[in-house]
Design a protein around this motif. Structure first.
Motif, mmCIF file in Angstrom:
data_model
loop_
_atom_site.group_PDB
_atom_site.id
_atom_site.type_symbol
_atom_site.label_atom_id
_atom_site.label_comp_id
_atom_site.label_asym_id
_atom_site.label_seq_id
_atom_site.Cartn_x
_atom_site.Cartn_y
_atom_site.Cartn_z
ATOM 1 N N LEU A 1 5.824 -4.868 11.166
ATOM 2 C CA LEU A 1 4.494 -4.258 11.232
ATOM 3 C C LEU A 1 4.180 -3.537 9.931
ATOM 4 C CD1 LEU A 1 4.450 -2.679 14.807
ATOM 5 C CD2 LEU A 1 3.651 -4.928 14.077
ATOM 6 N N CYS A 2 2.909 -3.652 9.508
ATOM 7 C CA CYS A 2 2.415 -2.880 8.369
ATOM 8 C C CYS A 2 1.351 -1.933 8.910
ATOM 9 C CB CYS A 2 1.807 -3.811 7.320
ATOM 10 S SG CYS A 2 1.011 -2.904 5.981
ATOM 11 N N ARG A 3 1.651 -0.638 8.887
ATOM 12 C CA ARG A 3 0.685 0.282 9.497
ATOM 13 C C ARG A 3 -0.522 0.480 8.594
ATOM 14 N NH1 ARG A 3 4.322 5.780 9.058
ATOM 15 N NH2 ARG A 3 4.665 5.584 6.838
ATOM 16 N N CYS A 4 -0.413 0.081 7.308
ATOM 17 C CA CYS A 4 -1.593 0.103 6.452
ATOM 18 C C CYS A 4 -2.418 -1.170 6.662
ATOM 19 C CB CYS A 4 -1.201 0.208 4.986
ATOM 20 S SG CYS A 4 -0.212 1.663 4.613
ATOM 21 N N THR A 5 -1.920 -2.054 7.472
ATOM 22 C CA THR A 5 -2.568 -3.327 7.842
ATOM 23 C C THR A 5 -2.966 -4.161 6.631
ATOM 24 O OG1 THR A 5 -4.845 -2.512 8.002
ATOM 25 C CG2 THR A 5 -3.459 -2.292 9.955
ATOM 26 N N GLN B 1 0.864 -1.176 0.000
ATOM 27 C CA GLN B 1 0.000 0.000 0.000
ATOM 28 C C GLN B 1 0.904 1.230 0.000
ATOM 29 O OE1 GLN B 1 -3.760 -0.337 2.263
ATOM 30 N NE2 GLN B 1 -3.068 -2.412 2.742
ATOM 31 N N CYS B 2 1.218 1.796 1.160
ATOM 32 C CA CYS B 2 2.141 2.938 1.131
ATOM 33 C C CYS B 2 3.560 2.476 0.845
ATOM 34 C CB CYS B 2 2.094 3.714 2.439
ATOM 35 S SG CYS B 2 3.023 2.954 3.776
ATOM 36 N N GLY B 3 3.842 1.202 1.167
ATOM 37 C CA GLY B 3 5.140 0.641 0.834
ATOM 38 C C GLY B 3 6.220 0.818 1.872
ATOM 39 N N PHE B 4 5.879 1.472 2.974
ATOM 40 C CA PHE B 4 6.929 1.750 3.961
ATOM 41 C C PHE B 4 7.464 0.473 4.618
ATOM 42 C CE2 PHE B 4 9.052 3.641 7.568
ATOM 43 C CZ PHE B 4 9.612 4.772 6.991
ATOM 44 N N CYS B 5 6.579 -0.476 4.852
ATOM 45 C CA CYS B 5 6.988 -1.721 5.524
ATOM 46 C C CYS B 5 7.584 -2.715 4.536
ATOM 47 C CB CYS B 5 5.791 -2.371 6.205
ATOM 48 S SG CYS B 5 4.547 -2.952 5.018
ATOM 49 N N THR B 6 7.395 -2.453 3.236
ATOM 50 C CA THR B 6 7.681 -3.477 2.228
ATOM 51 C C THR B 6 9.141 -3.946 2.193
ATOM 52 O OG1 THR B 6 5.892 -2.491 0.941
ATOM 53 C CG2 THR B 6 7.268 -4.113 -0.188
HETATM 54 S S1 FES Z 1 2.045 -0.876 3.150
HETATM 55 FE FE1 FES Z 1 2.000 0.891 4.408
HETATM 56 S S2 FES Z 1 3.030 0.195 6.157
HETATM 57 FE FE2 FES Z 1 2.700 -1.611 5.091
#
Ligand code: FES
Ligand SMILES: Cc1cc2nc3c(=O)[nH]c(=O)nc-3n(C[C@H](O)[C@H](O)[C@H](O)COP(=O)(O)OP(=O)(O)OC[C@H]3O[C@@H](n4cnc5c(N)ncnc54)[C@H](O)[C@@H]3O)c2cc1C
Ligand code: FES
Lengths: 260, 151
Positions: free
Chosen positions: B132-136, B97-102
């Motif tokens: 953790l994925c904050r976009c869940t 999603q946002c890709g931060f956790c990817t």
């Molecule tokens: S895709 Fe946004 S934190 Fe996992």
């Protein structure tokens, strides 16, 4: 700030004697959090990662010498699973795979937190902490090593070099209460063994580790005895009453597992 | 202090402050921003890298402790333009999603699959419990791991 990286134990002890204010660092899972959040600025860090003598474990006449650099991952996956099952179970509950790959038993002792998950299973197994300095080596029973919340008997020139334990081979188990199955600082934890006698120790329910023992015939009253030995506090993770109650329930459950 | 380390197979050097983390050195000094900085306390896994082949949080390793060691970051997984199977699976499953956790999840998944080529759901859950994925987006992330395992 300085980082000193000794390659041998002798060099590490010499450096610790010369730099008494140095913070030892092994896995860094406690130290880096402190550094990243500016909760301390040591003049010197003593990186013990390159000291081979502190790694792994050895057997000596029925006893095990767990190097202070032994990681949770090594306890969880290696040969120790069968000989120190409660410690292995406790190790499995620590943090996440990333934390267990780096975090060490020696670091858990160094931190001396009441929530340290390695402490209850080691205390139940009668572990002793090996402390060394250029002055020599001594072994301190774990129950005496930790003197209070995040306090222990280490002298400024000493390092934790190992933990000695003679496996009882008694049926034993570890349990931990927390809001999720990973990444949890124990609300309360418990190690119980049932050999010649019943033995229990708990985490997050007293300022220092406590060993509770009773004859096997007194299993019925043991949960109450364990709960009564605790001195829990109210904090964000749980209330004093809840912790005592949880200890009673966990002890009952643990006894069902170990009294075979 | 100056540290020398192998990153994704190549030798690199950096001048570091003694108290800084490997994550900071990678991102700010060495030009490897793939590992992300979120919590700096080991809770989120977005900074996951391999240190001598072992999955770690780069935020909890002292840069000085990596001196003389090998680090693999998410940048080191692809072969040129060819994505690593785990990266391709994340794209195909829409696990981003946002890709931060990817990046952290990709490294942790690659680590899991290098040891266990057909993990059960419980094994996946356990292996990724530190990420953790904050976009869940966990359902899609699981799809991606299963996809990569069967690729
Ligand atoms: S895709 Fe946004 S934190 Fe996992
Ligand atoms: C996300 C996260 C989750 C965690 N979850 C848990 C958990 O579930 N249960 C738990 O018990 N802990 C947990 N911890 C805390 C930590 O991982 C453990 O306490 C671990 O055992 C510390 O080991 P280390 O090698 O990383 O210690 P370090 O950070 O290297 O050191 C810890 C302390 O011990 C001292 N020290 C280290 N080695 C020596 C030595 N040889 N001699 C003398 N002193 C020494 C250091 O100076 C420092 O004070 C967690 C931490 C994080 C960041
Ligand atoms: S930034 Fe390292 S675990 Fe969150």
């Amino acid at each position: 700030m300085d980082v000193l990286t000794p390659r041998t134990l002798a060099e590490a002890l010499r450096l610790k004697a010369e730099h008494r204010e140095a913070w030892p660092i092994q896995g860094g899972t406690d130290v880096l959090v402190a550094l990243n959040f500016d909760r301390g600025r040591p003049a010197c860090l003593l990186n013990l990662n390159e000291v081979a003598e502190l790694r792994g474990f050895t057997r000596q006449d029925g006893a095990l010498r767990l190097g202070s650099g032994l990681t949770y991952a090594e306890v969880e996956h290696g040969l120790l699973r069968d000989v120190l099952p409660a410690l292995a179970e406790a190790s499995r509950t620590v943090g996440s795979p990333q934390i267990r790959n780096r975090g060490t038993i020696g670091g858990n002792l160094g931190t001396s937190s009441p929530a340290g998950d390695a402490l209850p299973p080691l205390l139940v197994e009668g572990a002793e902490v090996e402390c060394a300095s250029v002055r020599g080596t001594r072994r301190v029973p774990l129950g005496e090593f930790v003197t209070g919340v995040k306090r222990n008997v280490l002298e400024p020139d000493e390092l934790i070099t190992a933990v000695w334990v003679t496996p009882s081979r008694a049926p034993q188990t570890f349990m931990k209460v927390g809001p999720r199955n990973a990444m949890v600082i124990a609300v309360v934890s418990l190690a119980v063994s049932a050999g010649d006698e019943l033995r229990a120790s708990f985490g997050s329910a007293s300022p220092r580790p406590v060993l509770v023992t009773a004859p096997r015939e007194e299993a019925d009253s043991f949960p109450e005895r364990v709960a009564a030995a605790a001195a829990p506090i109210d904090d964000v993770r749980g209330s004093e009453r809840y912790r005592r109650h949880a200890l009673r329930v966990l002890t009952e459950r643990a006894l069902k597992r170990v009294l075979v | 202090m100056r540290i020398t380390l192998r990153i994704n197979g190549e030798e690199h050097q950096a001048d570091c402050w003694e108290g800084e983390s490997l994550l900071f050195a990678l991102r700010e000094k060495l030009g490897f921003p793939g590992a992300k900085n979120a919590c700096e306390q080991g809770e989120c896994g977005s900074c996951s890298v391999l240190l001598d082949g072992t999955l770690v949080c780069a935020c909890l390793v002292l840069a000085a402790q990596a001196d003389g060691h090998e680090v693999t970051t998410v940048e080191g997984l692809a072969e040129g333009e060819q994505l690593h199977p785990v990266q391709q699976a994340f794209v195909d499953a829409g696990a981003v999603q946002c890709g931060f956790c990817t990046p952290g999840l990709v490294v942790a998944t690659a680590d899991l699959l290098s040891r266990n080529t057909s993990p059960s759901d419980d094994e996946i859950r356990e292996a990724l419990s530190g990420n953790l994925c904050r976009c869940t987006g966990y359902a899609k992330i699981f799809d991606a791991v299963r996809r990569a395992a069967s690729a």
